[in-house]
Structures are given as structure tokens and as C-alpha cells.
Design an enzyme around this catalytic site. Sequence first.
Site, PDB file in Angstrom:
ATOM      1  N   TYR A 197       4.050  10.274 -10.826  1.00  0.00           N
ATOM      2  CA  TYR A 197       3.197   9.437  -9.983  1.00  0.00           C
ATOM      3  C   TYR A 197       2.332   8.528 -10.855  1.00  0.00           C
ATOM      4  O   TYR A 197       2.228   7.316 -10.603  1.00  0.00           O
ATOM      5  CB  TYR A 197       2.323  10.322  -9.093  1.00  0.00           C
ATOM      6  CG  TYR A 197       1.320   9.553  -8.262  1.00  0.00           C
ATOM      7  CD1 TYR A 197       1.715   8.921  -7.090  1.00  0.00           C
ATOM      8  CD2 TYR A 197      -0.012   9.455  -8.647  1.00  0.00           C
ATOM      9  CE1 TYR A 197       0.805   8.206  -6.313  1.00  0.00           C
ATOM     10  CE2 TYR A 197      -0.928   8.747  -7.879  1.00  0.00           C
ATOM     11  CZ  TYR A 197      -0.524   8.129  -6.725  1.00  0.00           C
ATOM     12  OH  TYR A 197      -1.427   7.419  -5.969  1.00  0.00           O
ATOM     13  N   ALA A 198       1.719   9.102 -11.875  1.00  0.00           N
ATOM     14  CA  ALA A 198       0.863   8.323 -12.772  1.00  0.00           C
ATOM     15  C   ALA A 198       1.664   7.233 -13.475  1.00  0.00           C
ATOM     16  O   ALA A 198       1.198   6.096 -13.633  1.00  0.00           O
ATOM     17  CB  ALA A 198       0.208   9.249 -13.804  1.00  0.00           C
TER      18      ALA A 198
ATOM     19  N   ASN B 214       0.804  -1.219   0.000  1.00  0.00           N
ATOM     20  CA  ASN B 214       0.000   0.000   0.000  1.00  0.00           C
ATOM     21  C   ASN B 214       0.840   1.274   0.000  1.00  0.00           C
ATOM     22  O   ASN B 214       0.395   2.290  -0.526  1.00  0.00           O
ATOM     23  CB  ASN B 214      -0.915   0.010   1.228  1.00  0.00           C
ATOM     24  CG  ASN B 214      -1.524   1.372   1.473  1.00  0.00           C
ATOM     25  OD1 ASN B 214      -2.404   1.827   0.755  1.00  0.00           O
ATOM     26  ND2 ASN B 214      -1.038   2.065   2.496  1.00  0.00           N
TER      27      ASN B 214
END
Length: 280
Positions: free
Chosen positions: A163-164, A94
Site C-alpha cells: 500500500y505504501a 480518490n
Amino acid sequence: MSNRFSGKVALVTGSSNGIGRGTAILFAQEGAKVTITGRNTQRLEETKQEILKAGIPEDHVLAIATDLATEEGQDELINKTIKKFGRLDILVNNAGAAFNDEKGVIGVDQNVSVYDKIMQINLRSVVTLTQKSKKYLVEAKGEIVNVSSIAAGPQAQPTFLYYAMSKAALDQYTRSAAIDLIQHGVRVNSVSPGAVVTGFGEAMGMPSGMHEKYEHFMETHKECIPYGAIGKPIDIAHIIAFLADRKLSSYIIGQTIVADGGSSLVMGMQAHDMMDILKS
């Protein structure tokens, strides 16, 4: 709560707040022994106390404050988990991060050092922690659940380009690792959240109040979130638990469940400049 994870051991990275915290608490409530981890010792302790408040025995919780981005930190996580609990059944990757360019640059001109930092935690740490966990997960015929993002696409994300990219790569890793590991009895799947109320904005360096302003904008614009509300960590935690529950999801291999209130079906949020929203 049920005891569907009784006898299982779960390691949840990035569990000092947000989705990771919600997931760790849920697993513990449903019978699992859990290893929680993060760099912020105070927030990590808050997660532990939330678990204990739910009536979970203290010896069912292992809190490890460490830097997941380092090999040493990952070795500490695995070794201490096995030493205390003797096994590992569920790995939830996570932990994730997004960083702003120091000069406020977005798009293709962002400093490549930002790319390096993001890829280190969002992708490389998942790859190496999975490698270190593989032996124990194979022994347990266990589960891996990765936490991706709707930022992975296919819509463009110029504001958070790196980030993407990291999340798009994580989706491919999920698919490929799933086929590699299912032959050993280990399932790999992922969840892609949309907007969720977490401490993510503050961790990125957003000034106090900015993330709340962003959330309010998204909630009040149906072209951004048709559901009309920002998701909560527990919404995503329940999906992670579903994917980790072999009785419920045994035939799901290498898939990503999108949980975004309908955002990715319309993606009207792409028509708005987030920087303008935060400055308004």
C-alpha cells in the site's frame, strides 16, 4: 454554501463512502454536477441520498456502480459522464484499497498477488483513468486531484508495504503528470491524509470493532497524532475542493498537501505494532 463550482462537472472515484463521499457531497453543495461511483451499490445509493437531502437537484447527480479496476468500468464512467453532463472539469482520483495477505503475512514475505491487487486499483487505475479523461480535461482547462497517503513516506511501512509503495508511486505520478499537463492548462495536485474515520478498515477485512480500537489508540497517544483526534472525511474534502478551485490555488502545481494532525512530524505511531494494538 457558495456556488464556486457552478457550471463545473466533477467525477469522484471511490465516492460510496469516506473521503470520496464527503468530497462528492461538498462539490454538489457548492454548485457542481457530480458523478459518483463505487462497487457497493447500497453505499453508493446512500451517497446519492445524502446529496439529494442537501437540496441538490437529482439531475445534478450521476451514480455509476462499476469496477474502477477494469478498463470497461473506466470507459463506462467517462462515457456516461460526458453523455449526461457534456463535459468534465474535475477528476478526483480518490478510490484506493489495501488488502491483507490471506495468511496474515506482513513485510517482504507478503504474497505478490496482494501487490498486484493493490497496484491495480491504487496506481494503474489512476494512470488509465487520467488518460481517458485527458481530452475532456484539456478542453475544460480542468483540475485533477489525487488522494495519496502519509504512508508514502519517507517513514517505513512494513505492515502495509505494498500500500505504501503504491502511494509513493502515486506521488511521483502526480508530480510528473502535473508538469506534462500544465502545458495544456490542466493542473494536477494531491492530498495526503493521515488517519481518517472511513470505512477503510472494514474494506480491508478488519473484524468489526477493530478499526475503532485502532482509532482510539491513535487519538489517545500524542506521539501518534499530536492533534489528538482522528480526521474526518470532510477535513480532507475541503482540501480537495481547495485544490480544485483555480481561484484559490491557481499557482499550486504538482504538490501534495499533507493533512494528518501532525502525525508525519513526529511519527510516533511507527514505534507501535498495529497488530498488537488490534489484538489487545
